[in-house]
Design a protein around this motif. Structure first.
Motif, PDB file in Angstrom:
ATOM      1  N   UNK A 188       0.815  -1.220   0.000  1.00  0.00           N
ATOM      2  CA  UNK A 188       0.000   0.000   0.000  1.00  0.00           C
ATOM      3  C   UNK A 188       0.851   1.274   0.000  1.00  0.00           C
ATOM      4  N   UNK A 189       2.176   1.105  -0.032  1.00  0.00           N
ATOM      5  CA  UNK A 189       3.048   2.288  -0.038  1.00  0.00           C
ATOM      6  C   UNK A 189       2.819   3.175  -1.261  1.00  0.00           C
ATOM      7  N   UNK A 190       2.731   2.617  -2.475  1.00  0.00           N
ATOM      8  CA  UNK A 190       2.486   3.494  -3.639  1.00  0.00           C
ATOM      9  C   UNK A 190       1.196   4.309  -3.502  1.00  0.00           C
ATOM     10  N   UNK A 191       0.145   3.687  -2.968  1.00  0.00           N
ATOM     11  CA  UNK A 191      -1.121   4.411  -2.783  1.00  0.00           C
ATOM     12  C   UNK A 191      -0.936   5.563  -1.805  1.00  0.00           C
ATOM     13  N   UNK A 192      -0.253   5.302  -0.696  1.00  0.00           N
ATOM     14  CA  UNK A 192      -0.049   6.358   0.301  1.00  0.00           C
ATOM     15  C   UNK A 192       0.817   7.489  -0.256  1.00  0.00           C
ATOM     16  N   UNK A 193       1.724   7.164  -1.156  1.00  0.00           N
ATOM     17  CA  UNK A 193       2.582   8.193  -1.741  1.00  0.00           C
ATOM     18  C   UNK A 193       1.820   9.095  -2.714  1.00  0.00           C
ATOM     19  N   UNK A 194       0.784   8.564  -3.335  1.00  0.00           N
ATOM     20  CA  UNK A 194       0.061   9.385  -4.298  1.00  0.00           C
ATOM     21  C   UNK A 194      -1.265   9.933  -3.766  1.00  0.00           C
ATOM     22  N   UNK A 195      -1.739   9.414  -2.631  1.00  0.00           N
ATOM     23  CA  UNK A 195      -3.040   9.835  -2.102  1.00  0.00           C
ATOM     24  C   UNK A 195      -2.918  10.282  -0.653  1.00  0.00           C
ATOM     25  N   UNK A 196      -3.152  11.561  -0.401  1.00  0.00           N
ATOM     26  CA  UNK A 196      -3.107  12.034   0.983  1.00  0.00           C
ATOM     27  C   UNK A 196      -4.293  11.502   1.783  1.00  0.00           C
ATOM     28  N   UNK A 197      -5.375  11.096   1.121  1.00  0.00           N
ATOM     29  CA  UNK A 197      -6.500  10.500   1.841  1.00  0.00           C
ATOM     30  C   UNK A 197      -6.091   9.162   2.454  1.00  0.00           C
ATOM     31  N   UNK A 198      -5.379   8.340   1.704  1.00  0.00           N
ATOM     32  CA  UNK A 198      -4.886   7.070   2.235  1.00  0.00           C
ATOM     33  C   UNK A 198      -3.837   7.313   3.305  1.00  0.00           C
ATOM     34  N   UNK A 199      -2.947   8.281   3.070  1.00  0.00           N
ATOM     35  CA  UNK A 199      -1.906   8.589   4.047  1.00  0.00           C
ATOM     36  C   UNK A 199      -2.510   9.079   5.358  1.00  0.00           C
ATOM     37  N   UNK A 200      -3.499   9.954   5.292  1.00  0.00           N
ATOM     38  CA  UNK A 200      -4.156  10.437   6.505  1.00  0.00           C
ATOM     39  C   UNK A 200      -4.837   9.289   7.257  1.00  0.00           C
ATOM     40  N   UNK A 201      -5.356   8.320   6.522  1.00  0.00           N
ATOM     41  CA  UNK A 201      -5.980   7.169   7.178  1.00  0.00           C
ATOM     42  C   UNK A 201      -4.938   6.374   7.958  1.00  0.00           C
ATOM     43  N   UNK A 202      -3.737   6.220   7.401  1.00  0.00           N
ATOM     44  CA  UNK A 202      -2.660   5.531   8.114  1.00  0.00           C
ATOM     45  C   UNK A 202      -2.284   6.296   9.370  1.00  0.00           C
ATOM     46  N   UNK A 203      -2.146   7.619   9.257  1.00  0.00           N
ATOM     47  CA  UNK A 203      -1.813   8.436  10.421  1.00  0.00           C
ATOM     48  C   UNK A 203      -2.915   8.337  11.472  1.00  0.00           C
ATOM     49  N   UNK A 204      -4.165   8.302  11.030  1.00  0.00           N
ATOM     50  CA  UNK A 204      -5.284   8.156  11.963  1.00  0.00           C
ATOM     51  C   UNK A 204      -5.210   6.821  12.700  1.00  0.00           C
ATOM     52  N   UNK A 205      -4.798   5.763  12.003  1.00  0.00           N
ATOM     53  CA  UNK A 205      -4.654   4.456  12.654  1.00  0.00           C
ATOM     54  C   UNK A 205      -3.497   4.467  13.652  1.00  0.00           C
ATOM     55  N   UNK A 206      -2.439   5.212  13.358  1.00  0.00           N
ATOM     56  CA  UNK A 206      -1.330   5.363  14.307  1.00  0.00           C
ATOM     57  C   UNK A 206      -1.801   6.122  15.551  1.00  0.00           C
TER      58      UNK A 206
END
Length: 246
Positions: A188-206
């Motif tokens: 899922x790294x490529x998705x997080x690199x191109x989508x701040x929505x996915x990245x924010x979801x990861x940060x929210x899970x952290x």
């Protein structure tokens, strides 16, 4: 432990969802995608130990009273010279003011900004997650906690502004993985690199992990009543590295 992060938008296509599986010394993103439906969010939250949702879970109590009074035609105007503070109480929750005071960041107003559209949706999600008619806690002490990715990133010393501009999410992913070498984004790294929505979801899970392990702000006894109805933004109180400690 399983934590879920939801970057909630009013529309499915802008809503990110991430699932992190935790084990001693390691955290693995086992799922991440953008386009999360209500059904997918509810299913993921139910399967988790803690879920962090990036969306206000309630409205300012003063605003709720204002709307009820306005419907009855009984609104009392502010005292001369007090209009600004009166409007501020309608626009911002107690937790928003706490975050502003402690971080300098100003959360979006759930009663005056477009984030209100997402809040309508989260109200429905909370109902779906309460099938027995017992309301979920909005104060962060239950399965769901309200989170604020930008403030979490600030607390961890990472870029918290501007990364939502085109192409900049990738830089934040690199910084995050350097600061947290125990975190694996996997496929899922490529998705997080191109989508701040996915990245924010990861940060929210952290951030949900911080709350689940008692390493996030909690309302004081004096703040609990307001937090129970308005919601409470849980800010991580530990370094990023401490999240992976058993």
């Amino acid at each position: 432990m399983i934590t879920v992060g939801v970057d909630l938008a009013a529309a499915d296509e802008r809503s990110g969802l991430a699932v992190i599986s935790w084990s001693p010394g390691r955290a693995v993103v086992s799922s991440a995608y953008v386009g999360a439906s209500d059904e997918q969010i509810v299913s993921a939250v139910r399967a988790s130990d803690k879920a962090g949702i990036d969306c206000p879970l309630g409205w300012p109590s003063a605003f709720v009273s204002f709307v009820a009074d306005h419907a009855s035609g009984l609104v009392s105007p502010p005292a001369p010279g007090g209009g600004a503070s009166w409007r501020r109480r309608l626009a911002y929750r107690m937790t928003d003011e706490v975050v502003r005071s402690s971080t300098g960041l100003i959360p979006m107003s759930v009663s005056a900004d477009r984030i209100g559209h997402a809040a309508f949706r989260v109200a429905g999600l909370l109902s779906l997650l309460s099938p027995d008619g017992v309301p979920l806690s909005r104060a962060g002490d239950g399965q769901v906690v309200e989170v604020y990715p930008a403030a979490s990133l600030l607390g961890w010393g990472l870029t918290h502004r501007g990364y939502k501009r085109a192409g900049l999410a990738s830089d934040l992913v690199s910084s995050l993985l350097t600061a947290a070498p125990w975190l694996s984004l996997g496929a899922f790294e490529p998705l997080c690199r191109r989508s701040h929505d996915a990245l924010d979801a990861v940060v929210a899970a952290l951030a949900a992990r911080a709350a689940a392990t008692g390493r996030a702000t909690q309302p004081t006894p004096e703040q609990l009543s307001a937090a129970a109805t308005e919601g409470w933004i849980a800010l991580p109180t530990c370094p990023l590295a401490d999240l992976v400690n058993p």
